[in-house]
Design a protein around this motif. Structure first.
Motif, PDB file in Angstrom:
ATOM      1  N   ASN A 221       0.835  -1.198   0.000  1.00  0.00           N
ATOM      2  CA  ASN A 221       0.000   0.000   0.000  1.00  0.00           C
ATOM      3  C   ASN A 221       0.876   1.257   0.000  1.00  0.00           C
ATOM      4  OD1 ASN A 221      -2.378  -1.512   0.129  1.00  0.00           O
ATOM      5  ND2 ASN A 221      -2.357  -1.560   2.360  1.00  0.00           N
ATOM      6  N   ILE A 222       0.654   2.083  -0.981  1.00  0.00           N
ATOM      7  CA  ILE A 222       1.344   3.370  -1.065  1.00  0.00           C
ATOM      8  C   ILE A 222       0.326   4.454  -0.710  1.00  0.00           C
ATOM      9  CG2 ILE A 222       2.605   4.978  -2.543  1.00  0.00           C
ATOM     10  CD1 ILE A 222       4.087   2.393  -2.090  1.00  0.00           C
ATOM     11  N   GLN A 223       0.587   5.150   0.367  1.00  0.00           N
ATOM     12  CA  GLN A 223      -0.336   6.203   0.816  1.00  0.00           C
ATOM     13  C   GLN A 223       0.303   7.575   0.582  1.00  0.00           C
ATOM     14  OE1 GLN A 223      -1.544   6.885   5.091  1.00  0.00           O
ATOM     15  NE2 GLN A 223      -3.491   6.079   4.304  1.00  0.00           N
ATOM     16  N   ILE A 224      -0.351   8.350  -0.275  1.00  0.00           N
ATOM     17  CA  ILE A 224       0.123   9.701  -0.578  1.00  0.00           C
ATOM     18  C   ILE A 224      -0.752  10.694   0.180  1.00  0.00           C
ATOM     19  CG2 ILE A 224       0.519  11.412  -2.388  1.00  0.00           C
ATOM     20  CD1 ILE A 224       0.893   9.086  -4.328  1.00  0.00           C
ATOM     21  N   LYS A 225      -0.113  11.494   1.000  1.00  0.00           N
ATOM     22  CA  LYS A 225      -0.845  12.502   1.771  1.00  0.00           C
ATOM     23  C   LYS A 225      -0.483  13.890   1.259  1.00  0.00           C
ATOM     24  CE  LYS A 225      -1.418   9.901   6.068  1.00  0.00           C
ATOM     25  NZ  LYS A 225      -1.266   9.924   7.539  1.00  0.00           N
ATOM     26  N   VAL A 226      -1.500  14.629   0.852  1.00  0.00           N
ATOM     27  CA  VAL A 226      -1.295  15.990   0.358  1.00  0.00           C
ATOM     28  C   VAL A 226      -1.817  16.957   1.422  1.00  0.00           C
ATOM     29  CG1 VAL A 226      -1.725  17.612  -1.514  1.00  0.00           C
ATOM     30  CG2 VAL A 226      -1.625  15.145  -1.990  1.00  0.00           C
TER      31      VAL A 226
ATOM     32  N   THR B 250      -5.785  17.768   4.773  1.00  0.00           N
ATOM     33  CA  THR B 250      -5.052  16.659   4.158  1.00  0.00           C
ATOM     34  C   THR B 250      -5.954  15.837   3.249  1.00  0.00           C
ATOM     35  OG1 THR B 250      -3.580  16.492   6.076  1.00  0.00           O
ATOM     36  CG2 THR B 250      -3.651  14.600   4.603  1.00  0.00           C
ATOM     37  N   GLU B 251      -5.477  15.627   2.049  1.00  0.00           N
ATOM     38  CA  GLU B 251      -6.147  14.715   1.115  1.00  0.00           C
ATOM     39  C   GLU B 251      -5.308  13.440   1.044  1.00  0.00           C
ATOM     40  OE1 GLU B 251      -8.925  14.891  -0.526  1.00  0.00           O
ATOM     41  OE2 GLU B 251      -9.524  16.983  -0.222  1.00  0.00           O
ATOM     42  N   ASN B 252      -5.971  12.315   1.252  1.00  0.00           N
ATOM     43  CA  ASN B 252      -5.272  11.033   1.239  1.00  0.00           C
ATOM     44  C   ASN B 252      -5.614  10.245  -0.027  1.00  0.00           C
ATOM     45  OD1 ASN B 252      -4.054  11.390   3.775  1.00  0.00           O
ATOM     46  ND2 ASN B 252      -5.920  10.699   4.813  1.00  0.00           N
ATOM     47  N   LEU B 253      -4.587   9.664  -0.617  1.00  0.00           N
ATOM     48  CA  LEU B 253      -4.778   8.771  -1.760  1.00  0.00           C
ATOM     49  C   LEU B 253      -3.989   7.496  -1.485  1.00  0.00           C
ATOM     50  CD1 LEU B 253      -5.811   8.172  -4.657  1.00  0.00           C
ATOM     51  CD2 LEU B 253      -3.638   9.121  -5.473  1.00  0.00           C
ATOM     52  N   GLU B 254      -4.675   6.356  -1.553  1.00  0.00           N
ATOM     53  CA  GLU B 254      -4.011   5.082  -1.310  1.00  0.00           C
ATOM     54  C   GLU B 254      -3.972   4.278  -2.603  1.00  0.00           C
ATOM     55  OE1 GLU B 254      -4.961   1.407   1.583  1.00  0.00           O
ATOM     56  OE2 GLU B 254      -4.373   3.243   2.631  1.00  0.00           O
TER      57      GLU B 254
ATOM     58  N   GLU C 179       9.062  -4.694   5.544  1.00  0.00           N
ATOM     59  CA  GLU C 179       8.011  -5.629   5.958  1.00  0.00           C
ATOM     60  C   GLU C 179       6.678  -4.936   6.242  1.00  0.00           C
ATOM     61  OE1 GLU C 179       8.259  -8.754   5.864  1.00  0.00           O
ATOM     62  OE2 GLU C 179      10.417  -9.033   5.631  1.00  0.00           O
ATOM     63  N   GLY C 180       6.711  -3.630   6.424  1.00  0.00           N
ATOM     64  CA  GLY C 180       5.472  -2.921   6.740  1.00  0.00           C
ATOM     65  C   GLY C 180       4.458  -2.998   5.607  1.00  0.00           C
ATOM     66  N   GLU C 181       3.195  -2.864   5.958  1.00  0.00           N
ATOM     67  CA  GLU C 181       2.127  -2.981   4.963  1.00  0.00           C
ATOM     68  C   GLU C 181       1.922  -1.694   4.179  1.00  0.00           C
ATOM     69  OE1 GLU C 181      -1.416  -4.340   6.790  1.00  0.00           O
ATOM     70  OE2 GLU C 181      -0.609  -6.304   7.343  1.00  0.00           O
ATOM     71  N   THR C 182       2.116  -0.554   4.839  1.00  0.00           N
ATOM     72  CA  THR C 182       1.819   0.734   4.204  1.00  0.00           C
ATOM     73  C   THR C 182       3.058   1.626   4.199  1.00  0.00           C
ATOM     74  OG1 THR C 182      -0.478   0.623   4.977  1.00  0.00           O
ATOM     75  CG2 THR C 182       0.343   2.772   4.258  1.00  0.00           C
ATOM     76  N   MET C 183       3.256   2.295   3.069  1.00  0.00           N
ATOM     77  CA  MET C 183       4.349   3.256   2.949  1.00  0.00           C
ATOM     78  C   MET C 183       3.737   4.642   2.750  1.00  0.00           C
ATOM     79  SD  MET C 183       6.931   1.106   0.442  1.00  0.00           S
ATOM     80  CE  MET C 183       8.290   2.253   0.664  1.00  0.00           C
ATOM     81  N   GLU C 184       4.120   5.571   3.609  1.00  0.00           N
ATOM     82  CA  GLU C 184       3.558   6.927   3.565  1.00  0.00           C
ATOM     83  C   GLU C 184       4.502   7.895   2.862  1.00  0.00           C
ATOM     84  OE1 GLU C 184       2.507   8.626   7.285  1.00  0.00           O
ATOM     85  OE2 GLU C 184       0.571   7.616   7.389  1.00  0.00           O
ATOM     86  N   PHE C 185       3.893   8.730   1.998  1.00  0.00           N
ATOM     87  CA  PHE C 185       4.626   9.801   1.328  1.00  0.00           C
ATOM     88  C   PHE C 185       3.828  11.095   1.530  1.00  0.00           C
ATOM     89  CE2 PHE C 185       5.819   5.879  -0.658  1.00  0.00           C
ATOM     90  CZ  PHE C 185       7.175   6.009  -0.929  1.00  0.00           C
ATOM     91  N   ILE C 186       4.432  12.050   2.204  1.00  0.00           N
ATOM     92  CA  ILE C 186       3.722  13.281   2.577  1.00  0.00           C
ATOM     93  C   ILE C 186       4.282  14.464   1.793  1.00  0.00           C
ATOM     94  CG2 ILE C 186       3.115  14.835   4.471  1.00  0.00           C
ATOM     95  CD1 ILE C 186       3.470  12.455   6.376  1.00  0.00           C
ATOM     96  N   PHE C 187       3.359  15.221   1.172  1.00  0.00           N
ATOM     97  CA  PHE C 187       3.722  16.431   0.427  1.00  0.00           C
ATOM     98  C   PHE C 187       2.898  17.609   0.966  1.00  0.00           C
ATOM     99  CE2 PHE C 187       4.578  12.818  -2.258  1.00  0.00           C
ATOM    100  CZ  PHE C 187       5.796  13.112  -2.841  1.00  0.00           C
TER     101      PHE C 187
END
Length: 203
Positions: free
Chosen positions: A93-98, A139-143, A179-187
């Motif tokens: 899971n790639i989570q992009i936070k704007v 914050t707008e989240n996109l997964e 090993e984590g399930e989700t990777m967060e990227f914050i802009f």
């Protein structure tokens, strides 16, 4: 070979007479020649056999080369198998936070486009573009779910932002898949109080 034969007379009485000498053909010479010929033939056959076995293209060298090729083939197959197992992907899971600190309600929502790239051993294993529509401050989240192998480097790059907003963080963020399930990227973005035209997507 010479042999002496004594002849008797016709009336059966023993009488001495001169011996008659007869000559028999000797086989010693023929036997010796045959032996020499046999030895020569055997030597020739032995030379041919040794050359066939030990020569440059002999059985032993051919067998050695075949063994080396087989071992090399096994090593290559093992390496390919290890690469295949190592590059086997799993869903991540790639989570992009704007994050938008300031927002112009008059201009309304604005789009932000991101490019997601996964690389392993300098080879691209996944790549796609995603769009986030920012509608308000906050914050707008996109997964996004991507299939990438463990150890790959995931990069999320902002390639387009709506007019009148500027990015206040780094445009390109990289992380290693773990090993984590989700990777967060914050802009983070903020309104720049300028009315500017969109400049298009840069890829």
């Amino acid at each position: 070979m010479k042999e002496k034969i004594w002849k008797n007379n016709h009336n059966g009485r023993n009488q001495s007479s001169k011996p008659v000498i007869r000559c028999k053909a000797s086989t010693a010479g023929i036997t010796l020649v045959a032996l020499v010929v046999t030895i020569v033939v055997l030597l020739i056959l032995a030379t041919i056999t040794i050359g066939y076995i030990l020569g440059e293209h002999g059985i032993i060298k051919m067998a050695t080369k075949a063994k080396q090729k087989w071992e090399e083939s096994v090593r290559n197959e093992q390496e390919d198998l290890e690469k295949l197992i190592g590059n086997k992907g799993e869903d991540k899971n790639i989570q992009i936070k704007v994050n938008v600190k300031s927002f112009n309600q008059t201009l309304g929502e604005f789009p932000v486009v991101y490019k997601i790239t996964g690389k392993k051993n300098n080879k691209i294993v996944c790549e796609q573009m995603v769009l986030v529509n920012v509608k308000n401050v906050g914050t707008e989240n996109l997964e996004v779910v991507v299939n990438v192998p463990k150890g790959a480097v995931m990069a999320v790059e902002e390639v387009y932002c709506g007019a009148s907003y500027k990015l206040t963080t780094e445009p390109n963020i990289e992380k290693v898949v773990d090993e984590g399930e989700t990777m967060e990227f914050i802009f983070e973005h903020e309104y720049n109080y300028k009315i500017t035209h969109n400049t298009g997507i840069k890829i």
